[in-house]
Design a protein around this motif. Structure first.
Motif, PDB file in Angstrom:
ATOM      1  N   ASP A  19       1.164  -0.695  -0.628  1.00 29.81           N
ATOM      2  CA  ASP A  19       1.602  -1.300  -1.878  1.00 29.81           C
ATOM      3  C   ASP A  19       0.764  -0.743  -3.036  1.00 29.81           C
ATOM      4  N   ARG A  20       1.081  -1.148  -4.241  1.00 25.34           N
ATOM      5  CA  ARG A  20       0.446  -0.591  -5.431  1.00 25.34           C
ATOM      6  C   ARG A  20      -1.073  -0.790  -5.441  1.00 25.34           C
ATOM      7  N   HIS A  21      -1.545  -1.974  -5.074  1.00 25.77           N
ATOM      8  CA  HIS A  21      -2.976  -2.258  -5.093  1.00 25.77           C
ATOM      9  C   HIS A  21      -3.724  -1.432  -4.043  1.00 25.77           C
ATOM     10  N   GLU A  22      -3.141  -1.316  -2.859  1.00 24.54           N
ATOM     11  CA  GLU A  22      -3.767  -0.510  -1.808  1.00 24.54           C
ATOM     12  C   GLU A  22      -3.851   0.956  -2.231  1.00 24.54           C
ATOM     13  N   LEU A  23      -2.754   1.468  -2.757  1.00 17.96           N
ATOM     14  CA  LEU A  23      -2.731   2.868  -3.164  1.00 17.96           C
ATOM     15  C   LEU A  23      -3.652   3.128  -4.353  1.00 17.96           C
ATOM     16  N   ASN A  24      -3.771   2.185  -5.279  1.00 14.59           N
ATOM     17  CA  ASN A  24      -4.713   2.342  -6.393  1.00 14.59           C
ATOM     18  C   ASN A  24      -6.147   2.421  -5.880  1.00 14.59           C
ATOM     19  N   HIS A  25      -6.491   1.577  -4.923  1.00  6.56           N
ATOM     20  CA  HIS A  25      -7.837   1.586  -4.364  1.00  6.56           C
ATOM     21  C   HIS A  25      -8.118   2.898  -3.632  1.00  6.56           C
ATOM     22  N   MET A  27      -6.545   5.836  -4.072  1.00  2.00           N
ATOM     23  CA  MET A  27      -6.561   6.966  -5.002  1.00  2.00           C
ATOM     24  C   MET A  27      -7.804   6.958  -5.887  1.00  2.00           C
ATOM     25  N   SER A  28      -8.344   5.802  -6.176  1.00  5.68           N
ATOM     26  CA  SER A  28      -9.605   5.717  -6.915  1.00  5.68           C
ATOM     27  C   SER A  28     -10.729   6.349  -6.104  1.00  5.68           C
ATOM     28  N   TYR A  30     -10.309   8.523  -3.687  1.00 10.86           N
ATOM     29  CA  TYR A  30      -9.982   9.943  -3.573  1.00 10.86           C
ATOM     30  C   TYR A  30     -10.433  10.707  -4.822  1.00 10.86           C
ATOM     31  N   SER A  97     -10.922  -2.939   1.392  1.00  8.41           N
ATOM     32  CA  SER A  97     -12.224  -2.684   0.756  1.00  8.41           C
ATOM     33  C   SER A  97     -13.366  -2.517   1.765  1.00  8.41           C
TER      34      SER A  97
END
Length: 113
Positions: A19-25, A27-28, A30, A97
């Motif tokens: 989902d968006r939150h998982e992918l944001n975390h 990619m951050s 990365y 996390s």
């Protein structure tokens, strides 16, 4: 023509994804690893059973790490897995996390005052 028939009636989701939150975390993390010069490329794979984020040092090599999401393991060992380059499972967990904490420790540097 007035009847609407659902295409996926009675079936579960056809694909697992981050989902968006998982992918944001992810990619951050990365982006910080790329800035540190540790990673250079990534790949995302989504199937019916799992979603996988793979990070590479070079595109021609095996992935250095893989972050896997398997929702069917949610009630057992945890839906997230961190898999190393050799294929060994490094960590399992219910949350993303704590799973990524060992990777974030690589970014810490000691500073002399």
């Amino acid at each position: 023509m007035n009847n609407v028939t659902p295409l996926f009636a009675g079936r579960g989701p056809t694909q697992v994804f981050f989902d968006r939150h998982e992918l944001n975390h992810i990619m951050s993390l990365y982006g910080r690893m790329v800035a540190a010069g540790l990673w250079r490329d990534y790949a995302v794979d989504m199937t019916r059973e799992e979603a996988v984020f793979s990070a590479f040092r070079r595109a021609s090599e095996r992935p250095e790490i893989r972050i896997v999401k398997r929702p069917e393991l949610r009630t057992r060992q945890g839906q997230y897995l961190l898999i190393g380059e050799a294929g060994a499972i490094l960590r399992r967990g219910q949350e993303l996390s704590p799973l990524l904490a060992p990777l974030e420790r690589k970014l810490l540097k000691l500073v002399d005052v």
